[in-house]
Design a protein around this motif. Sequence first.
Motif, PDB file in Angstrom:
ATOM      1  N   MET A   1       0.827  -1.199   0.000  1.00 31.92           N
ATOM      2  CA  MET A   1       0.000   0.000   0.000  1.00 31.92           C
ATOM      3  C   MET A   1       0.862   1.250   0.000  1.00 31.92           C
TER       4      MET A   1
ATOM      5  N   ALA B   1       2.096   1.851  -3.432  1.00 32.01           N
ATOM      6  CA  ALA B   1       1.068   2.382  -4.323  1.00 32.01           C
ATOM      7  C   ALA B   1       0.809   3.851  -4.025  1.00 32.01           C
ATOM      8  N   LEU B   2       0.764   4.185  -2.725  1.00 29.11           N
ATOM      9  CA  LEU B   2       0.512   5.580  -2.356  1.00 29.11           C
ATOM     10  C   LEU B   2       1.651   6.472  -2.839  1.00 29.11           C
ATOM     11  N   ALA B   3       2.898   5.991  -2.673  1.00 29.81           N
ATOM     12  CA  ALA B   3       4.044   6.799  -3.102  1.00 29.81           C
ATOM     13  C   ALA B   3       3.972   7.044  -4.606  1.00 29.81           C
TER      14      ALA B   3
ATOM     15  N   TRP C   1       1.477   9.691  -5.353  1.00 30.27           N
ATOM     16  CA  TRP C   1       2.006  11.023  -5.047  1.00 30.27           C
ATOM     17  C   TRP C   1       2.916  11.494  -6.181  1.00 30.27           C
TER      18      TRP C   1
ATOM     19  N   LEU D   1       7.976  16.021   2.061  1.00 33.81           N
ATOM     20  CA  LEU D   1       6.574  16.128   2.493  1.00 33.81           C
ATOM     21  C   LEU D   1       5.766  14.941   1.987  1.00 33.81           C
TER      22      LEU D   1
ATOM     23  N   SER E   1       3.679  12.362   4.163  1.00 32.04           N
ATOM     24  CA  SER E   1       2.254  12.147   3.918  1.00 32.04           C
ATOM     25  C   SER E   1       1.957  10.667   3.737  1.00 32.04           C
ATOM     26  N   VAL E   2       2.819   9.987   2.957  1.00 29.72           N
ATOM     27  CA  VAL E   2       2.580   8.565   2.719  1.00 29.72           C
ATOM     28  C   VAL E   2       2.627   7.811   4.045  1.00 29.72           C
TER      29      VAL E   2
ATOM     30  N   LEU F   1       2.033   9.013   7.038  1.00 30.58           N
ATOM     31  CA  LEU F   1       0.848   9.371   7.839  1.00 30.58           C
ATOM     32  C   LEU F   1      -0.376   8.586   7.364  1.00 30.58           C
ATOM     33  N   VAL F   2      -0.583   8.581   6.033  1.00 29.00           N
ATOM     34  CA  VAL F   2      -1.771   7.902   5.513  1.00 29.00           C
ATOM     35  C   VAL F   2      -1.677   6.405   5.781  1.00 29.00           C
TER      36      VAL F   2
ATOM     37  N   ILE G   1      -2.656   5.869   9.341  1.00 27.65           N
ATOM     38  CA  ILE G   1      -4.108   5.970   9.545  1.00 27.65           C
ATOM     39  C   ILE G   1      -4.803   4.742   8.961  1.00 27.65           C
TER      40      ILE G   1
ATOM     41  N   ARG H   1      -4.530   1.939  11.276  1.00 25.83           N
ATOM     42  CA  ARG H   1      -5.473   2.127  12.387  1.00 25.83           C
ATOM     43  C   ARG H   1      -6.894   1.808  11.948  1.00 25.83           C
ATOM     44  N   MET H   2      -7.228   2.201  10.700  1.00 27.37           N
ATOM     45  CA  MET H   2      -8.575   1.940  10.199  1.00 27.37           C
ATOM     46  C   MET H   2      -8.764   0.467   9.900  1.00 27.37           C
TER      47      MET H   2
ATOM     48  N   VAL I   1      -7.738  -1.119   7.285  1.00 23.29           N
ATOM     49  CA  VAL I   1      -8.118  -1.324   5.894  1.00 23.29           C
ATOM     50  C   VAL I   1      -6.957  -1.862   5.069  1.00 23.29           C
TER      51      VAL I   1
END
Lengths: 91, 330, 156, 113
Positions: C7, C10-12, C15, C29, C33-34, C36-37, C40, C43-44, C46
């Motif tokens: 994940m 994929a997020l990177a 971005w 940054l 951000s990656v 942090l997300v 989260i 934690r979720m 998912v």
Amino acid sequence: MLALTVITLLLVMAVALVRAFAGPNVFDRVMAANLFGTKTVLLIAAISYLYGSPEFLDIALVYALINYISVIGVLRVTELRNEQRGTKEGA
Amino acid sequence: MELLVNSVLLMLLVATAGALVVVRGLLASTMLTSVYGLLSASFFVTMDAVDVAFTEAAVGAGVSPLLLLLTVAAIGRGEPRAAGALPILAIVLVTITGALLIIGTLDMPPFGSADAPAHTHVAPRYLQLSGEEIGIPNVVTSVLASYRAFDTLGEVLVIFTAGVAVLLILATPGQRGSARPRYTPGSHSEPHTILQVVSKILIPFILLFALYVQFHGEYGPGGGFQAGVIFASGIILYGLLYGLPTVCRVVRPAVVETLAAVGVLLYGTTGLLAMLDGRPFLDYSVFAANPVLGQHIGILLVELGVGITVASVITVIYYAFANQFEMAEG
Amino acid sequence: MRYTLGMAGALALFWIINSGHYSPLLLALGAVSVLLVTWIALRMDVVDKESTPLHLLGRIGPYFLWLGGQIIASNLDLVQRVWRREPRYQPQVARLPLPQRSDICRVVYANSINLTPGTLTVELKPDHLLVHALSEEGIAALEAGEMSRRVSELDR
Amino acid sequence: MSAVLAILSGACLLLGSFLLLTGALGFLRFADFYARLHACGVTETLATALIILGLMLLSDSYLPPFKLLLILLFVLFSSPTASHALAKAAWNAGVRPRDNQGKRDLPLPAGER
């Protein structure tokens, strides 16, 4: 061709608006709003090319991401309604 | 072409507004509101007001219909038919006000005219000098976060106050002005497998896109306001699908309430730091020897403050609203 | 762990594609951000094999090509139904068996049905699907089970 | 080269616009809610893909096509899901599919109501 696409999109949006207004049922209006959302994504993308400013694409991307949240909101509302009716009937 | 697009969009906008007045049923009105938001966003795009369009996209078509939906869920869908005769007083008042507004527009300079007051006062300076003084491509962000930073601080405070007001009105009794779920119902009677799996994939991207918008406000459309709204809508989506208790476990209400204040404080502190150095409030040149670099840092900080506050306040409002209808449900 | 890394990757990528600015500040940054997300998302809860279906990556390509063909075919079918003077359709509701065991495959199956115009999943129950179709042929094609078989093969 | 691209993109846009119109027509003409939902499906999958493909072929820099690709990807993820959510919401609320005149309810499989 780009101009033709934009005109078609506007026409489709007008049709969706007719449905949103005519109903007959509330879910037709929801569907019209959802259709409107995806058409807006395309319209903004097409306009960004028509006017030659690619930074508009970010806005289209936002819609593509969050457009369906309101449909899910509607689904939750109908569910709650059912549950409420269920508890009332049960009582 | 531009004229055609603009006039069609405006006509659709007027039609939607008319439909909103006529349609009965609150769910239908909510959907028309979202259509209205989408249309105005498209209109702003064609007017080249990208940042405004962005805000309208996120707020007008994204979050505000959702909050309206939650309200509808709490109060029911019906709209009582107005009893009695035509509301003559209202019609007269609206007609007079409308006429006055239209007469007022006659005094305005023609659209796009170069010698309109708005274009001759400070705008030329912003446009000509912001490149040297602030050094970022998006002039809107320069104006918002640097030249007019004090105004923006006011706007952030307005948002913060709105959040506090919602909490005060909708607070759960006995919980010191806070809206937190009181009970933990079991999982939903029927899981939404499809929606949950698809949203599992999309939510991280929504959140990351929000942060992208947050940090690229200097280069493209966007900034703290838009980013906060998008971030919050990711959280709301999660809450809608997994239930309020779950989302409250992941993103704790206490943390969100604190963060709402932290954002404002971050903004204000950035301003105060300048005063400590003997410069005016919110003068960013103190942050680095090179004033342009200082502006960069300052803008990044205040935008972060805006983003944190907006995201938190919208999440807080969502919690308060959702708590309301889950109580009605229980 | 594999899913978390997948994940984050994929997020990177998301971005970097979006950003278009590769200054050290923005890349830093982006990294923050990656992280942090991803945090989260963890934690979720998912991040699992449904949100990051790494194990499907190899086989999903040919399936999407096949699905694309189906989508085009059913679009043409619907186009000729819509443009007749009297719109011609015979709606049907039917239950379809749901042999797929993993949630991701059930969702791929249901959404493939949704993506091909003319058929629509109304409900996804533990052991069956409720499908609305515009014509008997649509239901018959689904009951023939080719799509279901191909989706099942994804998981194997 | 660019002439070929322009023709290709024009063809994609033209086909996409035609499909959009088809969807809108179906949306207007079909008599039943679920049938209209199918008509939306036409416009949302193939037409979106074609129009975005057409726009991608028009780009001259490298960033916009990638963004368009992302938009297409997200639309392909979210639009069938939205259709399903809508169908499910209508079903929950008691809207049942009707025949092509919009008059009689359709026979449902045993056990559904």
